[in-house]
Motif scaffolding. Sequence first.
Motif, PDB file in Angstrom:
ATOM      1  N   PRO A 210       7.523  -6.142   6.696  1.00  0.00           N
ATOM      2  CA  PRO A 210       6.523  -5.723   5.708  1.00  0.00           C
ATOM      3  C   PRO A 210       5.916  -4.353   6.013  1.00  0.00           C
ATOM      4  N   CYS A 211       6.755  -3.328   6.158  1.00  0.00           N
ATOM      5  CA  CYS A 211       6.251  -2.014   6.568  1.00  0.00           C
ATOM      6  C   CYS A 211       5.814  -1.123   5.410  1.00  0.00           C
ATOM      7  N   LYS A 212       6.177  -1.489   4.172  1.00  0.00           N
ATOM      8  CA  LYS A 212       5.760  -0.672   3.034  1.00  0.00           C
ATOM      9  C   LYS A 212       5.314  -1.560   1.874  1.00  0.00           C
ATOM     10  N   PRO A 213       4.248  -2.313   2.086  1.00  0.00           N
ATOM     11  CA  PRO A 213       3.744  -3.162   0.998  1.00  0.00           C
ATOM     12  C   PRO A 213       3.112  -2.317  -0.098  1.00  0.00           C
ATOM     13  N   SER A 214       3.374  -2.664  -1.332  1.00  0.00           N
ATOM     14  CA  SER A 214       2.783  -1.959  -2.484  1.00  0.00           C
ATOM     15  C   SER A 214       3.043  -0.463  -2.440  1.00  0.00           C
ATOM     16  N   GLY A 215       4.146  -0.076  -1.806  1.00  0.00           N
ATOM     17  CA  GLY A 215       4.533   1.332  -1.808  1.00  0.00           C
ATOM     18  C   GLY A 215       3.813   2.210  -0.811  1.00  0.00           C
ATOM     19  N   VAL A 216       2.999   1.623   0.072  1.00  0.00           N
ATOM     20  CA  VAL A 216       2.249   2.398   1.060  1.00  0.00           C
ATOM     21  C   VAL A 216       2.777   2.074   2.457  1.00  0.00           C
ATOM     22  N   TRP A 217       3.240   3.094   3.172  1.00  0.00           N
ATOM     23  CA  TRP A 217       3.830   2.891   4.488  1.00  0.00           C
ATOM     24  C   TRP A 217       2.772   2.492   5.510  1.00  0.00           C
TER      25      TRP A 217
END
Length: 297
Positions: A210-217
């Motif tokens: 889960p390193c880029k949830p909702s497009g945020v790194w």
Amino acid sequence: DGSNVTMNSGYIYNCSTAVVPAFQATTGLGGGVYKDASSTLSISHVVFSQDHADRGGGAVYTQGQAALDGVYFLQNSAEFGAGWWADEGTGTVTLQNSYFDLNTAVYRGGGMYIYKKSPSLTNVIFYGNDASDVSSSTGGAISGFNASPVLTNVTMKWNTAVSGGALFNTSNSQPIIRNTIIWNSVGGAIVNDPIIPTSNSTVYYSMIAPCKPSGVWNSTCGTDGGNNISDTNPLFRLNTGEDLVLKPGSPLIDVGNNSCVSGVPFDYEGKQRIYNGIVDLGAYENYSRVFLPLLIR
């Protein structure tokens, strides 16, 4: 020991004695194969199944140079590197077109333990590997100490550790991760040791959940090198089991970086590595496409 070894095919099953029995008896390294720094090793199309080493390298232990291609590591066990311990020493280490399946380590590296080496891993799969026996266990798939592996078109799914289900980095480890899929890890996907905060992964053209949830790194995973895909279901052909081919319509098809696979002609299955102009993420190239029906009016 002290020789050049090439294994072109074979099946090494239920071993707890290394190629060098005297060394195995005294140090517990290399349940299937042990290679010291004075020799060279090339292994291709070999299965290591249910091999064990008390200390490290349940299937394979190497110092320095090693080249492995088409190797299947199945249900091997050790304290460190249940599948393979790639140890320090002179020479390059390469691994391609290989599979780590259900290997179990006590302390470090259910699949691989990498110590002071910078191996290249291409078209490699880590599925269901585990390092969770004690509270300090790290790296379900890979645990690295001062290690800088380059992971290209790697697929990791359902790997488990107390810390770093897919990848744990410590002591100035600097992995590079590209065209890679990490999914359903237990214990975090990528964990950089917070106690020795000198390690960092650089990730690009990958999908690491889960390193880029909702497009945020999430910066705790390392450095966003660009063009990483937001957390999303990869749409593997089967939701359960070890079939990690992408289904038609997967968001991870045709989104990789072709330059990363320059000189890599084939995928894990031996199919052309780039299909439809742009490489897919992960070890498999998808050859099925969704075709819309032609409407005639």
